[in-house]
Design a protein around this motif. Structure first.
Motif, PDB file in Angstrom:
ATOM      1  N   GLY A   1     -33.632   4.892 -29.152  1.00  0.00           N
ATOM      2  CA  GLY A   1     -32.397   5.402 -29.729  1.00  0.00           C
ATOM      3  C   GLY A   1     -31.728   6.439 -28.859  1.00  0.00           C
ATOM      4  O   GLY A   1     -32.306   6.974 -27.906  1.00  0.00           O
ATOM      5  N   ALA A   2     -30.463   6.741 -29.194  1.00  0.00           N
ATOM      6  CA  ALA A   2     -29.697   7.775 -28.497  1.00  0.00           C
ATOM      7  C   ALA A   2     -29.851   9.135 -29.160  1.00  0.00           C
ATOM      8  O   ALA A   2     -29.364  10.131 -28.633  1.00  0.00           O
ATOM      9  CB  ALA A   2     -28.217   7.385 -28.459  1.00  0.00           C
ATOM     10  N   ASP A   3     -30.488   9.171 -30.315  1.00  0.00           N
ATOM     11  CA  ASP A   3     -30.800  10.424 -31.015  1.00  0.00           C
ATOM     12  C   ASP A   3     -29.543  11.189 -31.434  1.00  0.00           C
ATOM     13  O   ASP A   3     -29.514  12.417 -31.428  1.00  0.00           O
ATOM     14  CB  ASP A   3     -31.700  11.310 -30.151  1.00  0.00           C
ATOM     15  N   PHE A   4     -28.488  10.455 -31.823  1.00  0.00           N
ATOM     16  CA  PHE A   4     -27.301  11.112 -32.365  1.00  0.00           C
ATOM     17  C   PHE A   4     -27.605  11.673 -33.749  1.00  0.00           C
ATOM     18  O   PHE A   4     -28.366  11.089 -34.522  1.00  0.00           O
ATOM     19  CB  PHE A   4     -26.150  10.113 -32.478  1.00  0.00           C
ATOM     20  N   LYS A   5     -26.977  12.798 -34.078  1.00  0.00           N
ATOM     21  CA  LYS A   5     -27.088  13.363 -35.417  1.00  0.00           C
ATOM     22  C   LYS A   5     -26.245  12.531 -36.390  1.00  0.00           C
ATOM     23  O   LYS A   5     -25.123  12.145 -36.084  1.00  0.00           O
ATOM     24  CB  LYS A   5     -26.587  14.809 -35.412  1.00  0.00           C
TER      25      LYS A   5
ATOM     26  N   LEU B   1      -0.580   7.014 -41.651  1.00  0.00           N
ATOM     27  CA  LEU B   1      -1.222   7.234 -40.366  1.00  0.00           C
ATOM     28  C   LEU B   1      -2.099   8.479 -40.488  1.00  0.00           C
ATOM     29  O   LEU B   1      -1.618   9.548 -40.865  1.00  0.00           O
ATOM     30  CB  LEU B   1      -0.183   7.419 -39.270  1.00  0.00           C
ATOM     31  N   ASN B   2      -3.392   8.337 -40.190  1.00  0.00           N
ATOM     32  CA  ASN B   2      -4.349   9.439 -40.277  1.00  0.00           C
ATOM     33  C   ASN B   2      -4.900   9.772 -38.901  1.00  0.00           C
ATOM     34  O   ASN B   2      -5.082   8.882 -38.062  1.00  0.00           O
ATOM     35  CB  ASN B   2      -5.533   9.090 -41.182  1.00  0.00           C
ATOM     36  N   TYR B   3      -5.215  11.036 -38.701  1.00  0.00           N
ATOM     37  CA  TYR B   3      -5.952  11.464 -37.521  1.00  0.00           C
ATOM     38  C   TYR B   3      -7.133  12.312 -37.973  1.00  0.00           C
ATOM     39  O   TYR B   3      -6.968  13.291 -38.706  1.00  0.00           O
ATOM     40  CB  TYR B   3      -5.075  12.271 -36.562  1.00  0.00           C
ATOM     41  N   LEU B   4      -8.335  11.916 -37.549  1.00  0.00           N
ATOM     42  CA  LEU B   4      -9.568  12.628 -37.903  1.00  0.00           C
ATOM     43  C   LEU B   4     -10.136  13.262 -36.642  1.00  0.00           C
ATOM     44  O   LEU B   4     -10.490  12.573 -35.687  1.00  0.00           O
ATOM     45  CB  LEU B   4     -10.574  11.655 -38.521  1.00  0.00           C
ATOM     46  N   HIS B   5     -10.225  14.584 -36.655  1.00  0.00           N
ATOM     47  CA  HIS B   5     -10.676  15.361 -35.493  1.00  0.00           C
ATOM     48  C   HIS B   5     -12.080  15.883 -35.778  1.00  0.00           C
ATOM     49  O   HIS B   5     -12.262  16.805 -36.584  1.00  0.00           O
ATOM     50  CB  HIS B   5      -9.707  16.524 -35.248  1.00  0.00           C
ATOM     51  N   GLY B   6     -13.084  15.278 -35.132  1.00  0.00           N
ATOM     52  CA  GLY B   6     -14.459  15.697 -35.342  1.00  0.00           C
ATOM     53  C   GLY B   6     -14.736  17.079 -34.791  1.00  0.00           C
ATOM     54  O   GLY B   6     -14.370  17.389 -33.651  1.00  0.00           O
ATOM     55  N   LEU B   7     -15.378  17.922 -35.584  1.00  0.00           N
ATOM     56  CA  LEU B   7     -15.704  19.279 -35.168  1.00  0.00           C
ATOM     57  C   LEU B   7     -17.162  19.431 -34.763  1.00  0.00           C
ATOM     58  O   LEU B   7     -17.508  20.357 -34.024  1.00  0.00           O
ATOM     59  CB  LEU B   7     -15.412  20.265 -36.306  1.00  0.00           C
ATOM     60  N   ARG B   8     -18.021  18.546 -35.228  1.00  0.00           N
ATOM     61  CA  ARG B   8     -19.454  18.727 -35.016  1.00  0.00           C
ATOM     62  C   ARG B   8     -19.929  17.957 -33.783  1.00  0.00           C
ATOM     63  O   ARG B   8     -19.578  16.792 -33.583  1.00  0.00           O
ATOM     64  CB  ARG B   8     -20.236  18.252 -36.249  1.00  0.00           C
ATOM     65  N   ASN B   9     -20.714  18.618 -32.953  1.00  0.00           N
ATOM     66  CA  ASN B   9     -21.361  17.959 -31.834  1.00  0.00           C
ATOM     67  C   ASN B   9     -22.521  17.132 -32.370  1.00  0.00           C
ATOM     68  O   ASN B   9     -23.484  17.676 -32.910  1.00  0.00           O
ATOM     69  CB  ASN B   9     -21.864  19.002 -30.836  1.00  0.00           C
ATOM     70  N   ILE B  10     -22.424  15.810 -32.246  1.00  0.00           N
ATOM     71  CA  ILE B  10     -23.456  14.943 -32.822  1.00  0.00           C
ATOM     72  C   ILE B  10     -24.540  14.570 -31.809  1.00  0.00           C
ATOM     73  O   ILE B  10     -25.476  13.844 -32.149  1.00  0.00           O
ATOM     74  CB  ILE B  10     -22.843  13.666 -33.432  1.00  0.00           C
ATOM     75  N   ALA B  11     -24.424  15.056 -30.571  1.00  0.00           N
ATOM     76  CA  ALA B  11     -25.469  14.798 -29.573  1.00  0.00           C
ATOM     77  C   ALA B  11     -26.594  15.815 -29.731  1.00  0.00           C
ATOM     78  O   ALA B  11     -26.339  17.014 -29.880  1.00  0.00           O
ATOM     79  CB  ALA B  11     -24.894  14.867 -28.161  1.00  0.00           C
ATOM     80  N   ASN B  12     -27.827  15.369 -29.703  1.00  0.00           N
ATOM     81  CA  ASN B  12     -28.974  16.259 -29.787  1.00  0.00           C
ATOM     82  C   ASN B  12     -29.285  16.876 -28.422  1.00  0.00           C
ATOM     83  O   ASN B  12     -28.657  16.550 -27.415  1.00  0.00           O
ATOM     84  CB  ASN B  12     -30.188  15.520 -30.337  1.00  0.00           C
ATOM     85  N   ALA B  13     -30.286  17.750 -28.370  1.00  0.00           N
ATOM     86  CA  ALA B  13     -30.594  18.540 -27.169  1.00  0.00           C
ATOM     87  C   ALA B  13     -30.848  17.681 -25.942  1.00  0.00           C
ATOM     88  O   ALA B  13     -30.490  18.042 -24.836  1.00  0.00           O
ATOM     89  CB  ALA B  13     -31.786  19.449 -27.435  1.00  0.00           C
ATOM     90  N   SER B  14     -31.467  16.532 -26.142  1.00  0.00           N
ATOM     91  CA  SER B  14     -31.751  15.652 -25.002  1.00  0.00           C
ATOM     92  C   SER B  14     -30.908  14.394 -25.068  1.00  0.00           C
ATOM     93  O   SER B  14     -31.294  13.347 -24.587  1.00  0.00           O
ATOM     94  CB  SER B  14     -33.240  15.286 -24.988  1.00  0.00           C
ATOM     95  N   GLY B  15     -29.737  14.512 -25.675  1.00  0.00           N
ATOM     96  CA  GLY B  15     -28.934  13.335 -25.963  1.00  0.00           C
ATOM     97  C   GLY B  15     -28.028  12.897 -24.835  1.00  0.00           C
ATOM     98  O   GLY B  15     -28.341  13.032 -23.653  1.00  0.00           O
ATOM     99  N   PHE B  16     -26.811  12.440 -25.225  1.00  0.00           N
ATOM    100  CA  PHE B  16     -25.911  11.707 -24.349  1.00  0.00           C
ATOM    101  C   PHE B  16     -24.885  12.638 -23.721  1.00  0.00           C
ATOM    102  O   PHE B  16     -24.304  13.488 -24.388  1.00  0.00           O
ATOM    103  CB  PHE B  16     -25.223  10.635 -25.203  1.00  0.00           C
ATOM    104  N   ASP B  17     -24.670  12.512 -22.432  1.00  0.00           N
ATOM    105  CA  ASP B  17     -23.595  13.194 -21.713  1.00  0.00           C
ATOM    106  C   ASP B  17     -23.608  14.711 -21.904  1.00  0.00           C
ATOM    107  O   ASP B  17     -22.697  15.314 -22.459  1.00  0.00           O
ATOM    108  CB  ASP B  17     -22.240  12.623 -22.123  1.00  0.00           C
ATOM    109  N   ASN B  18     -24.689  15.304 -21.431  1.00  0.00           N
ATOM    110  CA  ASN B  18     -24.799  16.764 -21.393  1.00  0.00           C
ATOM    111  C   ASN B  18     -24.648  17.398 -22.776  1.00  0.00           C
ATOM    112  O   ASN B  18     -24.084  18.471 -22.938  1.00  0.00           O
ATOM    113  CB  ASN B  18     -23.752  17.351 -20.451  1.00  0.00           C
TER     114      ASN B  18
END
Length: 220
Positions: free
Chosen positions: A165-169, A191-208
């Protein structure tokens, strides 16, 4: 006596609001991207990842112009990524498509008004999401100057790394804005725009370790 009066008045207001509450369904075309940080790359490109969404909602009146609109939706998020990087003289070319499936719960405050062409509305509010499934698929091309090979890969988005897995939250949180037009009493386009605020990558996850969802939705 006063307490009984205000209790009765509040009960009447709640009953009236419930009686005037409207319910509906919606279908959405979703175009998704993401915001992320990356270090060991020479060149990186992002592209929109198309998907769809569908769900139910309620419109609870506050007054003649303002309503509260909670919803429960299935929604596809994700992004397409192509990047090139070099390590110790070896060139790497990577293509990744992230498909992330969420249950999304927005709660929007809506302002209704009359304008050119009929009735319009705008609104905003928080939205919480929970990742139920998803995959990161792609391929990695490796060229050491003498030999070249391409290796496909596929990992589960929300599983741990030791479980392919990629270990996303799973839990996501964002703010959502909406603007729309009532085509009739029973149909609207928005028309909706959803702006994610939470970093869903874990400590050893994807792209730094930085990955936040960005989503545009056209809904009927």
């Amino acid at each position: 006596m006063k307490t009984s009066f205000f209790t009765a008045l509040l009960s009447c207001c709640m009953i009236t609001a419930i009686a005037q509450t409207k319910y509906g369904v919606q279908a959405s075309r979703v175009m998704s991207s993401a915001s992320f940080n990356t270090s060991a790359t020479d060149h990186i490109n992002k592209d929109l990842n198309p998907g769809f969404g569908a769900g139910v909602y309620a419109e609870i009146p506050v007054n003649k112009k303002v309503t509260v609109k909670p919803g429960l939706n299935f929604m596809q998020k994700g992004v397409k990524i192509a990047n090139n990087f070099t390590e110790e003289g070896t060139q790497f070319k990577q293509n990744v498509k992230a498909n992330l499936n969420y249950i999304e719960v927005p709660v929007l405050a809506i302002y209704n008004f009359k304008g050119t062409g009929g009735k319009w509305f705008v609104g905003a509010g928080p939205s919480a999401g929970y990742g139920i499934s998803g995959k990161l698929k792609g391929d990695l091309e490796i060229n050491d100057g003498q030999n070249s090979q391409r290796e496909p890969f596929s990992v589960h988005a929300f599983r741990k790394e030791n479980d392919n897995g990629a270990d996303f939250k799973r839990f996501d949180m964002g703010v959502e804005g909406v603007a729309g037009h009532n085509l009739s009493k029973k149909m609207a386009v928005q028309l909706n725009y959803l702006h994610g605020l939470r970093n869903i990558a874990n400590a050893s996850g994807f792209d730094n370790d930085k990955f936040r969802n960005r989503n545009m939705m056209l809904s009927l």
